[in-house]
Design a protein around this motif. Structure first.
Motif, PDB file in Angstrom:
ATOM      1  N   VAL A  86      19.848  45.625  37.801  1.00 40.79           N
ATOM      2  CA  VAL A  86      20.952  46.069  37.167  1.00 40.79           C
ATOM      3  C   VAL A  86      20.656  46.359  35.780  1.00 40.79           C
ATOM      4  CG1 VAL A  86      23.327  45.491  36.629  1.00 40.79           C
ATOM      5  CG2 VAL A  86      22.663  45.040  38.695  1.00 40.79           C
ATOM      6  N   LYS A  87      21.178  47.179  34.938  1.00 41.30           N
ATOM      7  CA  LYS A  87      20.698  47.387  33.557  1.00 41.30           C
ATOM      8  C   LYS A  87      21.467  46.449  32.739  1.00 41.30           C
ATOM      9  CE  LYS A  87      23.761  51.243  33.462  1.00 41.30           C
ATOM     10  NZ  LYS A  87      23.924  52.793  33.254  1.00 41.30           N
ATOM     11  N   GLU A  88      21.045  46.118  31.454  1.00 38.94           N
ATOM     12  CA  GLU A  88      21.892  45.151  30.570  1.00 38.94           C
ATOM     13  C   GLU A  88      22.968  45.478  29.972  1.00 38.94           C
ATOM     14  OE1 GLU A  88      21.295  41.771  30.322  1.00 38.94           O
ATOM     15  OE2 GLU A  88      19.625  41.842  32.114  1.00 38.94           O
ATOM     16  N   LEU A  89      24.242  45.052  30.307  1.00 39.52           N
ATOM     17  CA  LEU A  89      25.250  45.510  29.573  1.00 39.52           C
ATOM     18  C   LEU A  89      25.801  44.390  29.029  1.00 39.52           C
ATOM     19  CD1 LEU A  89      26.737  48.262  32.108  1.00 39.52           C
ATOM     20  CD2 LEU A  89      25.452  48.570  30.066  1.00 39.52           C
ATOM     21  N   LEU A  90      26.864  44.557  28.051  1.00 41.28           N
ATOM     22  CA  LEU A  90      27.723  43.596  27.458  1.00 41.28           C
ATOM     23  C   LEU A  90      28.636  42.748  28.471  1.00 41.28           C
ATOM     24  CD1 LEU A  90      29.114  45.275  24.061  1.00 41.28           C
ATOM     25  CD2 LEU A  90      27.348  43.599  24.355  1.00 41.28           C
ATOM     26  N   PRO A  91      28.783  41.508  28.503  1.00 41.02           N
ATOM     27  CA  PRO A  91      29.401  41.004  29.592  1.00 41.02           C
ATOM     28  C   PRO A  91      31.103  41.224  29.284  1.00 41.02           C
ATOM     29  CG  PRO A  91      28.831  39.240  27.705  1.00 41.02           C
ATOM     30  CD  PRO A  91      28.119  40.511  27.532  1.00 41.02           C
ATOM     31  N   ILE A  92      31.891  40.891  30.511  1.00 37.62           N
ATOM     32  CA  ILE A  92      33.279  41.186  30.588  1.00 37.62           C
ATOM     33  C   ILE A  92      33.657  39.746  30.780  1.00 37.62           C
ATOM     34  CG2 ILE A  92      35.074  42.551  31.894  1.00 37.62           C
ATOM     35  CD1 ILE A  92      32.926  44.682  32.588  1.00 37.62           C
ATOM     36  N   ASN A  93      34.240  39.220  29.827  1.00 39.69           N
ATOM     37  CA  ASN A  93      34.593  37.965  30.320  1.00 39.69           C
ATOM     38  C   ASN A  93      36.089  37.909  30.601  1.00 39.69           C
ATOM     39  OD1 ASN A  93      34.797  35.163  30.218  1.00 39.69           O
ATOM     40  ND2 ASN A  93      35.161  34.689  27.919  1.00 39.69           N
ATOM     41  N   ARG A  94      36.550  38.233  31.698  1.00 41.77           N
ATOM     42  CA  ARG A  94      37.472  38.269  32.498  1.00 41.77           C
ATOM     43  C   ARG A  94      37.410  38.418  34.030  1.00 41.77           C
ATOM     44  NH1 ARG A  94      37.961  43.687  30.458  1.00 41.77           N
ATOM     45  NH2 ARG A  94      37.831  45.150  32.237  1.00 41.77           N
ATOM     46  N   PRO A  95      38.548  37.846  34.757  1.00 38.25           N
ATOM     47  CA  PRO A  95      38.454  37.970  36.251  1.00 38.25           C
ATOM     48  C   PRO A  95      37.683  39.253  36.875  1.00 38.25           C
ATOM     49  CG  PRO A  95      40.050  36.842  35.831  1.00 38.25           C
ATOM     50  CD  PRO A  95      39.561  37.281  34.271  1.00 38.25           C
ATOM     51  N   ALA A  96      37.020  39.278  37.754  1.00 34.00           N
ATOM     52  CA  ALA A  96      36.706  40.440  38.526  1.00 34.00           C
ATOM     53  C   ALA A  96      37.710  40.806  39.638  1.00 34.00           C
ATOM     54  CB  ALA A  96      35.622  40.692  39.037  1.00 34.00           C
ATOM     55  N   ILE A  97      38.784  41.855  39.406  1.00 29.67           N
ATOM     56  CA  ILE A  97      39.551  41.999  40.712  1.00 29.67           C
ATOM     57  C   ILE A  97      39.887  43.518  40.822  1.00 29.67           C
ATOM     58  CG2 ILE A  97      41.969  41.506  41.132  1.00 29.67           C
ATOM     59  CD1 ILE A  97      42.459  39.664  39.010  1.00 29.67           C
ATOM     60  N   PHE A  98      39.072  43.808  41.906  1.00 31.75           N
ATOM     61  CA  PHE A  98      38.989  45.288  42.264  1.00 31.75           C
ATOM     62  C   PHE A  98      39.657  45.599  43.449  1.00 31.75           C
ATOM     63  CE2 PHE A  98      35.485  44.592  39.476  1.00 31.75           C
ATOM     64  CZ  PHE A  98      35.538  45.356  38.402  1.00 31.75           C
ATOM     65  N   PHE A  99      40.349  46.725  43.576  1.00 34.38           N
ATOM     66  CA  PHE A  99      41.002  47.292  44.766  1.00 34.38           C
ATOM     67  C   PHE A  99      40.451  48.615  44.956  1.00 34.38           C
ATOM     68  CE2 PHE A  99      43.878  44.377  42.515  1.00 34.38           C
ATOM     69  CZ  PHE A  99      44.631  43.816  43.472  1.00 34.38           C
ATOM     70  N   LEU A 100      40.046  48.640  46.130  1.00 32.27           N
ATOM     71  CA  LEU A 100      38.975  49.921  46.594  1.00 32.27           C
ATOM     72  C   LEU A 100      39.914  50.558  47.569  1.00 32.27           C
ATOM     73  CD1 LEU A 100      36.743  48.141  45.339  1.00 32.27           C
ATOM     74  CD2 LEU A 100      35.049  49.333  46.509  1.00 32.27           C
ATOM     75  N   GLU A 101      40.390  51.851  47.397  1.00 32.69           N
ATOM     76  CA  GLU A 101      41.176  52.649  48.261  1.00 32.69           C
ATOM     77  C   GLU A 101      40.190  53.372  49.300  1.00 32.69           C
ATOM     78  OE1 GLU A 101      43.390  55.986  46.949  1.00 32.69           O
ATOM     79  OE2 GLU A 101      41.775  56.849  45.546  1.00 32.69           O
ATOM     80  N   GLY A 102      40.716  53.887  50.357  1.00 35.11           N
ATOM     81  CA  GLY A 102      39.976  54.440  51.348  1.00 35.11           C
ATOM     82  C   GLY A 102      39.987  56.120  50.713  1.00 35.11           C
ATOM     83  N   LEU A 103      39.899  56.912  51.906  1.00 32.82           N
ATOM     84  CA  LEU A 103      39.808  58.473  51.572  1.00 32.82           C
ATOM     85  C   LEU A 103      40.947  58.699  51.042  1.00 32.82           C
ATOM     86  CD1 LEU A 103      38.215  60.960  52.134  1.00 32.82           C
ATOM     87  CD2 LEU A 103      39.112  61.252  54.542  1.00 32.82           C
ATOM     88  N   HIS A 104      40.863  59.668  49.788  1.00 35.82           N
ATOM     89  CA  HIS A 104      42.058  59.994  49.194  1.00 35.82           C
ATOM     90  C   HIS A 104      42.373  61.598  49.419  1.00 35.82           C
ATOM     91  CE1 HIS A 104      45.533  60.159  46.546  1.00 35.82           C
ATOM     92  NE2 HIS A 104      44.824  61.224  45.896  1.00 35.82           N
TER      93      HIS A 104
END
Length: 291
Positions: free
Chosen positions: A93-111
């Motif tokens: 994974v390439k180095e990127l700036l940190p994201i200091n908050r919870p990781a809350i992801f919702f992944l939808e299906g076929l749209h």
């Protein structure tokens, strides 16, 4: 390789405990036939789609399912070990700036733009300031974004249909040396569509699996924990159809409560650490003053 395997013919048989024996060659032949028939349906649907974006979305979904199917059948043919899914290599994974908050992801299906959706995962995502609603096809981007979170931030992954399959993939990818064996605090799957993704890796603390009480094209069966001592898996049968399960009000309520509980526990844990740090600092200062 054994000449016979034991499996359940259907979800109804699974619930009633009825087992059946099918020889490996016969099973593989049936699997291949199903893949050919259902991939043909995907191709036909793409050809009939009136909007090019819909045709592209269907084609992408069909490609993923075909690849998953071939991989699953190949594993079955060579009797591949179950651990292989967790041992997959993860690209650096390439180095990127940190994201200091919870990781809350919702992944939808076929749209599909030709199908309207009301009150799905997007509505739950909007209930949380840190919630992000993305496509199942954004799995790689989600993986990168999750790794940008500090380890004291919770990871919550919710997916419906192809998105359900994608979040299990993400959990497996996070359970690797390259990803630092990141813990997934909560994994929610809603009638996942895919192949060979029913085993929940040991880095997941809890998995809520909402599944149909009847069969649907390519949908996964009940989930099981690779290690029941580290992972709590709850399978919940639902009466809705595949496209409605993510819209049910009581499903929304349960997901909302589970996410809120994870966030509250994380907040309390951080507060305890802060208070413990203040106490140590005060104690050391007091010791110095008395010496």
């Amino acid at each position: 390789m054994p000449s016979n395997i034991i499996h359940y013919k259907s979800k109804a048989d699974y619930e009633s405990g009825i087992k059946s024996e099918i020889s490996v060659p016969e099973k593989l032949a049936k699997d291949v036939t199903k893949v050919v028939e259902k991939t043909a349906k995907v191709t036909e649907a793409a050809a009939k789609a009136s909007i090019s974006t819909d045709a592209l979305a269907i084609a992408q979904a069909g490609k993923k399912l075909a690849v998953d199917a071939v991989t699953t059948i190949a594993k079955s043919a060579v009797n591949a070990p179950e651990e292989s899914s967790e041992a997959e290599k993860v690209a650096p994974v390439k180095e990127l700036l940190p994201i200091n908050r919870p990781a809350i992801f919702f992944l939808e299906g076929l749209h599909l733009s030709t199908l309207s959706s009301k009150g799905g995962l997007e509505d739950i995502a909007k209930s949380f300031s840190d919630g992000e609603f993305v496509s199942w096809n954004d799995e790689d981007k989600v993986f990168e974004d999750v790794l940008r979170r500090p380890k004291d931030q919770p990871i919550i992954l919710v997916g419906h249909s192809l998105g359900g399959d994608a979040v299990v993939n993400l959990a497996n990818r996070l359970n690797s040396a390259q990803a630092g064996f990141r813990e997934v605090n909560l994994l929610v799957t809603l009638d996942s569509v895919g192949f060979d993704n029913d085993i929940i890796p040991k880095n997941v603390k809890k998995n809520l699996n909402f599944m149909l009480d009847r069969s649907f094209i390519f949908n996964d069966g009940p989930n099981v924990a690779r290690d029941f001592k580290t992972t709590d898996v709850i399978n919940i049968l639902r009466p809705e159809g595949h496209t409605k399960i993510d819209e049910a009000a009581d499903v929304h309520r349960e997901i909302f409560q589970e996410i809120t509980q994870v966030l509250d526990q994380n907040y309390l844990a951080k507060r305890k650490q802060q208070l413990a740090g203040l106490y140590r600092a005060f104690y050391e200062m007091n010791q110095q003053n008395n010496s």
